[in-house]
Design a protein around this motif. Structure first.
Motif, PDB file in Angstrom:
ATOM      1  N   GLN A 267      -9.459  27.410   2.863  1.00  0.00           N
ATOM      2  CA  GLN A 267     -10.408  27.409   1.759  1.00  0.00           C
ATOM      3  C   GLN A 267     -11.752  26.913   1.719  1.00  0.00           C
ATOM      4  OE1 GLN A 267      -7.756  26.057  -1.825  1.00  0.00           O
ATOM      5  NE2 GLN A 267      -9.946  25.064  -2.950  1.00  0.00           N
ATOM      6  N   PRO A 268     -12.630  28.017   0.686  1.00  0.00           N
ATOM      7  CA  PRO A 268     -13.807  27.201   1.402  1.00  0.00           C
ATOM      8  C   PRO A 268     -13.817  26.992   0.145  1.00  0.00           C
ATOM      9  CG  PRO A 268     -14.019  29.926   0.640  1.00  0.00           C
ATOM     10  CD  PRO A 268     -12.231  29.590   0.554  1.00  0.00           C
ATOM     11  N   ALA A 269     -14.615  25.952   0.721  1.00  0.00           N
ATOM     12  CA  ALA A 269     -15.472  24.624  -0.993  1.00  0.00           C
ATOM     13  C   ALA A 269     -16.809  24.099  -0.497  1.00  0.00           C
ATOM     14  CB  ALA A 269     -14.597  23.385  -0.195  1.00  0.00           C
ATOM     15  N   ARG A 270     -17.060  23.373  -1.206  1.00  0.00           N
ATOM     16  CA  ARG A 270     -18.503  22.156  -1.109  1.00  0.00           C
ATOM     17  C   ARG A 270     -18.418  20.990  -0.683  1.00  0.00           C
ATOM     18  NH1 ARG A 270     -22.425  20.750   0.688  1.00  0.00           N
ATOM     19  NH2 ARG A 270     -24.207  20.046  -0.207  1.00  0.00           N
ATOM     20  N   LEU A 271     -18.037  21.166   0.556  1.00  0.00           N
ATOM     21  CA  LEU A 271     -18.064  19.612   0.720  1.00  0.00           C
ATOM     22  C   LEU A 271     -19.228  18.747   0.816  1.00  0.00           C
ATOM     23  CD1 LEU A 271     -14.737  20.698   3.490  1.00  0.00           C
ATOM     24  CD2 LEU A 271     -15.045  20.068   0.726  1.00  0.00           C
ATOM     25  N   ARG A 272     -19.243  17.469   0.485  1.00  0.00           N
ATOM     26  CA  ARG A 272     -20.167  16.484   0.628  1.00  0.00           C
ATOM     27  C   ARG A 272     -19.736  15.654   1.247  1.00  0.00           C
ATOM     28  NH1 ARG A 272     -20.616  18.190  -4.239  1.00  0.00           N
ATOM     29  NH2 ARG A 272     -19.614  16.629  -5.160  1.00  0.00           N
ATOM     30  N   ALA A 273     -18.964  14.862   1.191  1.00  0.00           N
ATOM     31  CA  ALA A 273     -18.188  13.687   1.718  1.00  0.00           C
ATOM     32  C   ALA A 273     -16.296  13.832   1.734  1.00  0.00           C
ATOM     33  CB  ALA A 273     -17.973  12.477   0.849  1.00  0.00           C
ATOM     34  N   ALA A 274     -16.232  13.600   2.917  1.00  0.00           N
ATOM     35  CA  ALA A 274     -14.769  13.235   2.732  1.00  0.00           C
ATOM     36  C   ALA A 274     -13.839  12.531   3.211  1.00  0.00           C
ATOM     37  CB  ALA A 274     -13.732  14.969   3.971  1.00  0.00           C
ATOM     38  N   LEU A 275     -13.084  11.923   3.528  1.00  0.00           N
ATOM     39  CA  LEU A 275     -12.270  10.653   4.001  1.00  0.00           C
ATOM     40  C   LEU A 275     -10.807  10.935   4.667  1.00  0.00           C
ATOM     41  CD1 LEU A 275     -11.112   8.111   3.152  1.00  0.00           C
ATOM     42  CD2 LEU A 275     -10.072   8.301   1.056  1.00  0.00           C
ATOM     43  N   SER A 276     -10.718  10.607   5.393  1.00  0.00           N
ATOM     44  CA  SER A 276      -9.811  10.948   6.906  1.00  0.00           C
ATOM     45  C   SER A 276      -8.784   9.778   7.335  1.00  0.00           C
ATOM     46  CB  SER A 276     -10.227  11.718   8.208  1.00  0.00           C
ATOM     47  OG  SER A 276      -8.713  11.823   9.404  1.00  0.00           O
ATOM     48  N   ASN A 277      -7.506  10.068   6.874  1.00  0.00           N
ATOM     49  CA  ASN A 277      -6.656   8.610   7.166  1.00  0.00           C
ATOM     50  C   ASN A 277      -5.389   9.067   8.809  1.00  0.00           C
ATOM     51  OD1 ASN A 277      -6.936   7.341   4.799  1.00  0.00           O
ATOM     52  ND2 ASN A 277      -5.491   9.000   3.218  1.00  0.00           N
ATOM     53  N   SER A 278      -5.506   7.387   8.919  1.00  0.00           N
ATOM     54  CA  SER A 278      -4.898   8.064  10.109  1.00  0.00           C
ATOM     55  C   SER A 278      -3.484   6.378  10.105  1.00  0.00           C
ATOM     56  CB  SER A 278      -5.317   7.613  11.263  1.00  0.00           C
ATOM     57  OG  SER A 278      -4.528   8.101  12.205  1.00  0.00           O
ATOM     58  N   PHE A 279      -2.586   6.795  10.117  1.00  0.00           N
ATOM     59  CA  PHE A 279      -1.845   5.535   9.445  1.00  0.00           C
ATOM     60  C   PHE A 279      -0.254   6.002  10.974  1.00  0.00           C
ATOM     61  CE2 PHE A 279      -2.630   6.207   4.675  1.00  0.00           C
ATOM     62  CZ  PHE A 279      -3.645   5.459   5.255  1.00  0.00           C
ATOM     63  N   GLY A 280      -0.252   4.917  11.089  1.00  0.00           N
ATOM     64  CA  GLY A 280       0.717   4.433  12.246  1.00  0.00           C
ATOM     65  C   GLY A 280       2.095   3.264  12.334  1.00  0.00           C
ATOM     66  N   PHE A 281       2.179   3.890  13.563  1.00  0.00           N
ATOM     67  CA  PHE A 281       4.001   2.570  13.646  1.00  0.00           C
ATOM     68  C   PHE A 281       3.288   1.357  13.302  1.00  0.00           C
ATOM     69  CE2 PHE A 281       5.358   6.204  16.662  1.00  0.00           C
ATOM     70  CZ  PHE A 281       6.252   6.607  15.363  1.00  0.00           C
ATOM     71  N   SER A 282       4.158  -0.002  13.277  1.00  0.00           N
ATOM     72  CA  SER A 282       3.960  -0.906  13.224  1.00  0.00           C
ATOM     73  C   SER A 282       2.808  -1.424  12.103  1.00  0.00           C
ATOM     74  CB  SER A 282       3.550  -1.807  14.356  1.00  0.00           C
ATOM     75  OG  SER A 282       4.762  -2.242  15.590  1.00  0.00           O
ATOM     76  N   GLY A 283       2.711  -0.589  11.189  1.00  0.00           N
ATOM     77  CA  GLY A 283       1.661  -1.034   9.661  1.00  0.00           C
ATOM     78  C   GLY A 283      -0.135  -0.324  10.091  1.00  0.00           C
ATOM     79  N   ASN A 284      -0.089   0.485  11.076  1.00  0.00           N
ATOM     80  CA  ASN A 284      -1.219   0.233  11.898  1.00  0.00           C
ATOM     81  C   ASN A 284      -2.059   1.444  10.970  1.00  0.00           C
ATOM     82  OD1 ASN A 284      -1.805  -1.454  13.805  1.00  0.00           O
ATOM     83  ND2 ASN A 284      -0.196  -0.391  14.886  1.00  0.00           N
ATOM     84  N   LEU A 285      -3.373   1.012  10.092  1.00  0.00           N
ATOM     85  CA  LEU A 285      -3.804   1.839   8.567  1.00  0.00           C
ATOM     86  C   LEU A 285      -5.589   1.878   9.291  1.00  0.00           C
ATOM     87  CD1 LEU A 285      -2.475   0.516   5.563  1.00  0.00           C
ATOM     88  CD2 LEU A 285      -1.671   2.481   6.544  1.00  0.00           C
ATOM     89  N   ALA A 286      -5.972   3.025   9.381  1.00  0.00           N
ATOM     90  CA  ALA A 286      -6.729   3.141   9.122  1.00  0.00           C
ATOM     91  C   ALA A 286      -7.817   4.344   8.616  1.00  0.00           C
ATOM     92  CB  ALA A 286      -7.482   3.787  10.615  1.00  0.00           C
TER      93      ALA A 286
ATOM     94  N   ALA B  88      -3.390  10.312  19.524  1.00  0.00           N
ATOM     95  CA  ALA B  88      -4.794  10.646  19.576  1.00  0.00           C
ATOM     96  C   ALA B  88      -4.523  11.397  18.237  1.00  0.00           C
ATOM     97  CB  ALA B  88      -4.845  11.906  20.496  1.00  0.00           C
ATOM     98  N   SER B  89      -3.740  11.439  16.815  1.00  0.00           N
ATOM     99  CA  SER B  89      -3.619  12.191  16.115  1.00  0.00           C
ATOM    100  C   SER B  89      -4.760  11.513  15.863  1.00  0.00           C
ATOM    101  CB  SER B  89      -2.126  10.637  14.785  1.00  0.00           C
ATOM    102  OG  SER B  89      -1.221  11.650  15.283  1.00  0.00           O
ATOM    103  N   GLY B  90      -4.653  10.856  14.950  1.00  0.00           N
ATOM    104  CA  GLY B  90      -6.481   9.686  14.672  1.00  0.00           C
ATOM    105  C   GLY B  90      -7.708  10.649  15.161  1.00  0.00           C
ATOM    106  N   SER B  91      -8.026  10.825  16.220  1.00  0.00           N
ATOM    107  CA  SER B  91      -8.517  11.752  16.450  1.00  0.00           C
ATOM    108  C   SER B  91      -9.257  12.880  16.278  1.00  0.00           C
ATOM    109  CB  SER B  91      -9.001  11.599  18.240  1.00  0.00           C
ATOM    110  OG  SER B  91      -8.944   9.914  18.846  1.00  0.00           O
ATOM    111  N   VAL B  92      -7.484  13.453  16.446  1.00  0.00           N
ATOM    112  CA  VAL B  92      -7.629  14.924  16.125  1.00  0.00           C
ATOM    113  C   VAL B  92      -8.374  15.538  14.563  1.00  0.00           C
ATOM    114  CG1 VAL B  92      -6.017  16.797  16.098  1.00  0.00           C
ATOM    115  CG2 VAL B  92      -6.224  15.544  18.004  1.00  0.00           C
ATOM    116  N   GLU B  93      -7.753  14.511  13.784  1.00  0.00           N
ATOM    117  CA  GLU B  93      -7.836  14.098  12.493  1.00  0.00           C
ATOM    118  C   GLU B  93      -9.483  14.242  12.000  1.00  0.00           C
ATOM    119  OE1 GLU B  93      -2.911  12.361  11.509  1.00  0.00           O
ATOM    120  OE2 GLU B  93      -4.291  11.298  11.340  1.00  0.00           O
ATOM    121  N   VAL B  94     -10.082  13.261  12.148  1.00  0.00           N
ATOM    122  CA  VAL B  94     -11.420  13.082  11.864  1.00  0.00           C
ATOM    123  C   VAL B  94     -12.156  14.652  12.698  1.00  0.00           C
ATOM    124  CG1 VAL B  94     -11.912  11.849  13.849  1.00  0.00           C
ATOM    125  CG2 VAL B  94     -12.637  11.365  11.890  1.00  0.00           C
TER     126      VAL B  94
END
Length: 165
Positions: free
Chosen positions: A129-148, A87-93
């Motif tokens: 921290q307050p910030a002007r955010l227009r675009a963000a990147l979220s990473n989820s990297f898992g066991f066995s080399g799964n990268l998203a 569920a890590s990727g879901s929580v992070e996004v």
């Protein structure tokens, strides 16, 4: 925008140079029609292990450059919620979407000594921290080399109307 891959480097260890993770982040940016300079915040996968965290930072360096001024705001929420495995990727996004909606960068906690030579990078520590955010990147990297990686845009963004949601 989004991208995923499997580097198949090792069952539990990432490829140390971050090359494949960088490739996935870059592909997510291309899928969104954005460049690294368009990203205001990155929600790191941030496992809290030296091998994984150093790999992710090296991957960021490949995508964003090595100068701290070229780097977006950075944090990981994993220390606050624990490792939820699949569920890590879901929580992070979700955290990334809430950050965009609320215009703040979530804090990373317990980050007292960032890995050298990345210590000068703009890590958000201790509290949001307050910030002007227009675009963000979220990473989820898992066991066995799964990268998203996934790119999210704030609803009022100039990119929101071009179908890249």
């Amino acid at each position: 925008g989004h991208a995923l891959a499997n580097e198949a480097y090792h069952p539990t260890a990432p490829r140390p140079d971050g090359m494949e993770a960088a490739r996935v982040m870059q592909a997510a940016l291309e899928s969104a029609g954005l460049s690294p300079q368009d990203i205001d915040y990155v929600n790191l996968h941030g496992t809290g292990t030296e091998a994984n965290d150093e790999m992710e930072l090296k991957a960021l360096q490949r995508v964003f450059g090595s100068e701290s001024r070229s780097m977006p705001l950075l944090s990981s929420i994993k220390a606050q919620v624990g490792h939820t495995l699949g569920a890590s990727g879901s929580v992070e996004v979700v955290a990334t979407a809430l950050a965009l909606h609320g215009q703040f960068a979530p804090p990373g906690i317990h980050l007292e000594h960032p890995i050298s030579p990345f210590a000068s990078w703009p890590f958000v520590r201790g509290k949001a921290q307050p910030a002007r955010l227009r675009a963000a990147l979220s990473n989820s990297f898992g066991f066995s080399g799964n990268l998203a990686s996934i790119v999210l845009l704030q609803g009022d963004s100039e990119h929101a109307s071009d179908g890249n949601f």
